[in-house]
Design an enzyme around this catalytic site. Structure first.
Site, PDB file in Angstrom:
ATOM      1  N   HIS A 164      -8.830  14.866  -3.875  1.00 33.46           N
ATOM      2  CA  HIS A 164      -7.985  15.734  -3.053  1.00 33.46           C
ATOM      3  C   HIS A 164      -8.696  17.071  -2.849  1.00 33.46           C
ATOM      4  CE1 HIS A 164      -4.451  13.137  -3.181  1.00 33.46           C
ATOM      5  NE2 HIS A 164      -4.594  13.007  -4.489  1.00 33.46           N
ATOM      6  N   HIS A 203      -9.815   7.589  -1.142  1.00 30.87           N
ATOM      7  CA  HIS A 203      -9.564   6.685  -2.267  1.00 30.87           C
ATOM      8  C   HIS A 203     -10.574   5.548  -2.218  1.00 30.87           C
ATOM      9  CE1 HIS A 203      -7.783   2.651  -3.199  1.00 30.87           C
ATOM     10  NE2 HIS A 203      -7.676   3.209  -4.378  1.00 30.87           N
ATOM     11  N   ASN A 229     -11.698   1.924  -4.743  1.00 30.92           N
ATOM     12  CA  ASN A 229     -11.438   1.136  -5.945  1.00 30.92           C
ATOM     13  C   ASN A 229     -12.197  -0.177  -5.857  1.00 30.92           C
ATOM     14  OD1 ASN A 229      -9.441  -1.336  -6.846  1.00 30.92           O
ATOM     15  ND2 ASN A 229      -9.551   0.281  -8.377  1.00 30.92           N
ATOM     16  N   ARG A 262     -12.587  -3.728  -8.521  1.00 35.85           N
ATOM     17  CA  ARG A 262     -12.012  -4.256  -9.752  1.00 35.85           C
ATOM     18  C   ARG A 262     -12.314  -5.746  -9.902  1.00 35.85           C
ATOM     19  NH1 ARG A 262      -8.337  -2.947  -5.910  1.00 35.85           N
ATOM     20  NH2 ARG A 262      -7.068  -4.631  -5.070  1.00 35.85           N
ATOM     21  N   GLY A 274       0.922  -1.587 -19.479  1.00 35.92           N
ATOM     22  CA  GLY A 274       0.790  -0.692 -20.620  1.00 35.92           C
ATOM     23  C   GLY A 274      -0.465   0.147 -20.585  1.00 35.92           C
ATOM     24  N   GLY A 275      -0.931   0.461 -19.376  1.00 37.78           N
ATOM     25  CA  GLY A 275      -2.110   1.295 -19.236  1.00 37.78           C
ATOM     26  C   GLY A 275      -1.821   2.750 -19.590  1.00 37.78           C
TER      27      GLY A 275
END
Length: 301
Positions: free
Chosen positions: A94, A104, A106, A108, A259-260
């Site tokens: 930002h 952005h 990403n 993975r 649960g990150g």
């Protein structure tokens, strides 16, 4: 074997991107290594109140244990109940200057395992641009760089990932795109027919293209003068970014559901945001130009 190879690439990608961003901004990114109680961990690299970036982060995570959460099995119900291993690099930047877009990226990699079945693996990722006061040359540069990254797999594949991005980064409750798009892909390899090396190569091509796609835009706009009007509109439009990430984004939902680490997941949130009731831009204004000329799918490349 596959997981170790991908992890090595992702860790190196994070280092290379952060080094490029630090050289551009002049302020070092903080480093925060963390562990996940259920298994795995990661390294969060964050900058706040930099010379150029008001806030930004570039995260590496490698988590495992437990079962795939709903966000990961919504399109693949046959994988529900499987254990998983997931790793990736995710970044959001930002800038302070409203003439510089938010961005952005990403990439993975997932492996879903079950005792009585073969492992299922897949890649996902992409990058997209969210301008506030856009310049056509900037948007075209971003999309042309994205196209070059995918072109080794054919023009049709580029168009597929470009169109997928336009569909994915869309706020259904607002009936408007989040930004001007880029690339998006998911489940790449989950069909069991795509060779691992080919899927991994495409993913690397996307990750490696990021710095060249974004930093030239930031360099062109970093010294553009702005005032309170532009900052105010930037804060208003950042609200759309928050809405998408918290309501629709599969990566954010996966992180929270699995649960990150919340601080690392929510580093994508902009530091200053505003909402207004039923605000509309004045006809013919620079703010209206974003809506009329840019927030719609176009063949920018």
């Amino acid at each position: 074997m596959h997981a170790a190879t991908v992890k090595t690439y992702l860790e190196d990608l994070q280092v290379r991107i952060v080094e490029a961003l630090e050289a551009f901004d002049g302020k070092p990114f903080a480093r925060d290594a963390w562990e996940r109680p259920l298994g795995g961990g990661g390294v969060t690299r964050v900058i706040e109140e930099g010379a150029f970036f008001e806030r930004g982060g570039c995260n590496f995570s490698h988590v495992m244990g437990g079962t795939l959460p709903p966000s990961a099995t919504a399109n693949r119900p046959e994988l529900a109940g499987r254990s998983f291993e997931a790793m990736g690099v995710s970044l959001v930047l930002h800038p302070r200057n409203p003439y510089c877009p938010t961005v952005h990226m990403n990439v993975r990699f997932f492996i879903a395992e079950a005792p009585d079945a073969n492992p299922v693996w897949w890649f996902g990722g992409g990058m997209d641009l969210t301008p506030y006061y856009p310049f056509e040359e900037d948007v075209r540069h971003f999309h042309q760089t994205c196209r070059q990254a995918i072109l080794p797999w054919g023009e049709a594949e580029y168009q597929r990932l470009k169109d997928w991005c336009d569909r994915y980064f869309f706020l259904k409750h607002r009936n408007e795109p989040r930004g001007v798009g880029g690339l998006f892909f998911d489940d790449h390899g989950a069909d069991g027919e795509t060779p691992f090396e080919d899927a991994f190569a495409l993913t690397r091509s996307v990750g490696d293209a990021f710095v060249g796609a974004y930093l030239p835009i930031a360099e062109r706009r970093r010294d553009t003068p702005y005032g309170e009007r532009e900052r105010d509109f930037q804060a208003y439009r950042r609200g759309r970014y928050v809405e998408f990430n918290l309501v629709f984004d599969r990566g954010t939902l996966f992180g929270l559901q699995s649960g990150g680490r919340t601080e690392s997941i929510l580093m994508s949130m902009p530091p200053i945001v505003k909402w207004r009731y039923d605000w509309q831009p004045e006809a013919g204004s620079p703010e209206a130009t974003l809506y009329t000329d840019y927030l719609r799918p176009r063949d920018w490349a």
